[in-house]
Design a protein around this motif. Structure first.
Motif: not given
Length: 367
Positions: A296-325
């Motif tokens: 990763i080019n850190i200077a580019s990351l900072i210059t353009y304000g790019h953000r990276i988000h690692g995601i597990i299970e779609g941030d689901s809370d199971l009892d809330g999200f599965i019934p919604e789906l």
């Protein structure tokens, strides 16, 4: 009790269909008769020891079925209830308290270890204790012992339960990644890399969110066509050349959001380079090697304000999200049935091959 299961005995080898002995549910546990279980890439990388669960093991972590018995203290469900089984979490750590159980501090040991937290296992194969409790279920079987916390009661009785198991992982990861983790607002743009079950669930999630531009990058023509029919506004075949240039031909300033499902370093780098200023990249794909890394080019990351988000299970809370789906599915807004092909459990190896070849998007095994 005795039931049947697909047993993983060796890395990169076929599953074997064998009888297993399953303990009765202990306190806080639930016995579920499985009526359908999704086949997920995570099951295969566990079999192949990327996740080092001891073999032999019973895997499977997208189960749905009927509760047959409950252990002491269980109040959430009762025998006869229809349930989807999701992932395990402790319920007591700071992330669980924030309704983000997929980031539970005990997630690895509760989902990947192959045992209960006390080191015991409910499964015996040929009379010998074997790894189970994969995502606190091990649902490549006729029956599974789950934890009360990771079963979700399905109130609607007008939906085919065997199709709902993938809501417990793959489909909720794709949809939740867009709807919850990235929280793409109406009118926004997103590029989705990979048109497998997670990527196509992300396409459907982007439609629900009202994204104005939805670009699907996918090598299989049939999956590109399916993506368009599900609501993608554009598709890109990576075999045609520079994917980043193709995305910027559609969105000259780049895309506001990107969602990467393959885990391949080169694809992640392309996704990052496709972002607009202050764009957000969500990562859900399992990398090909445990030591995979990015340049990763850190200077580019900072210059353009790019953000990276690692995601597990779609941030689901199971009892809330599965019934919604489930409700979105009932309303015709999350048509998971269009992605699914069912196979008998004893044809699991055929299902694995068909999914790898791209002949089906999501295989669901029916015991």
């Amino acid at each position: 009790m005795q039931t049947i299961a697909a047993v993983a005995r060796s890395p990169h080898a076929d599953f074997s269909i064998e009888p297993i002995d399953l303990e009765a549910p202990r306190a806080g546990e639930v016995l579920v008769r499985i009526v359908g279980v999704g086949l997920c890439h995570t099951d295969l990388i566990a079999r192949d020891q990327f996740i080092p669960i001891p073999l032999p093991a019973v895997l499977g972590h997208e189960g749905a079925g009927i509760v047959e018995a409950v252990g002491d203290g269980v109040t959430k469900v009762k025998p006869g209830d229809r349930v989807v089984i999701g992932f395990a979490s402790c319920g007591a750590c700071p992330r669980c308290a924030e309704h983000l159980p997929s980031y539970c501090r005990e997630f690895p040991q509760r989902n990947y270890a192959g045992t209960r937290t006390d080191g015991s296992t409910a499964i015996r194969v040929a009379g010998t204790p074997a790894s189970g409790h994969f995502f606190a279920q091990s649902s490549f079987a006729g029956h599974a012992v789950a934890e009360e916390r990771n079963v979700v009661k399905i109130e609607a009785d007008d939906v085919p339960l065997e199709l709902l198991g993938p809501l417990g992982c793959g489909f909720q990861t794709g949809a939740g990644g867009v709807m919850r983790s990235l929280a793409c607002p109406s009118g926004s743009s997103i590029a989705i890399f990979g048109g497998g079950p997670v990527g196509l669930a992300a396409v459907m999630g982007a439609v629900v969110q009202g994204c104005a531009t939805i670009i699907l990058v996918e090598p299989f023509a049939a999956r590109r066509a399916l993506g368009l029919s599900l609501g993608a506004t554009h598709v890109v075949d990576p075999a045609d050349g520079d994917v980043g240039a193709a995305i910027r031909a559609i969105l000259p300033d780049g895309t506001e959001y990107a969602f990467e499902t393959s885990g391949r370093e080169a694809v992640i780098e392309t996704a990052l380079a496709s972002l607009a200023s202050h764009g957000l990249l969500g990562l859900v794909g399992v990398p090909p090697r445990p030591d995979s890394s990015l340049s990763i080019n850190i200077a580019s990351l900072i210059t353009y304000g790019h953000r990276i988000h690692g995601i597990i299970e779609g941030d689901s809370d199971l009892d809330g999200f599965i019934p919604e789906l489930v409700e979105l599915f009932r309303a015709g807004r999350f048509p998971i049935d269009r992605l699914i092909e069912t196979f008998p459990l004893d044809r699991i190896n055929e299902a694995v091959a068909a999914q790898i070849r791209g002949e089906c998007v999501k295989a669901v095994l029916v015991p």
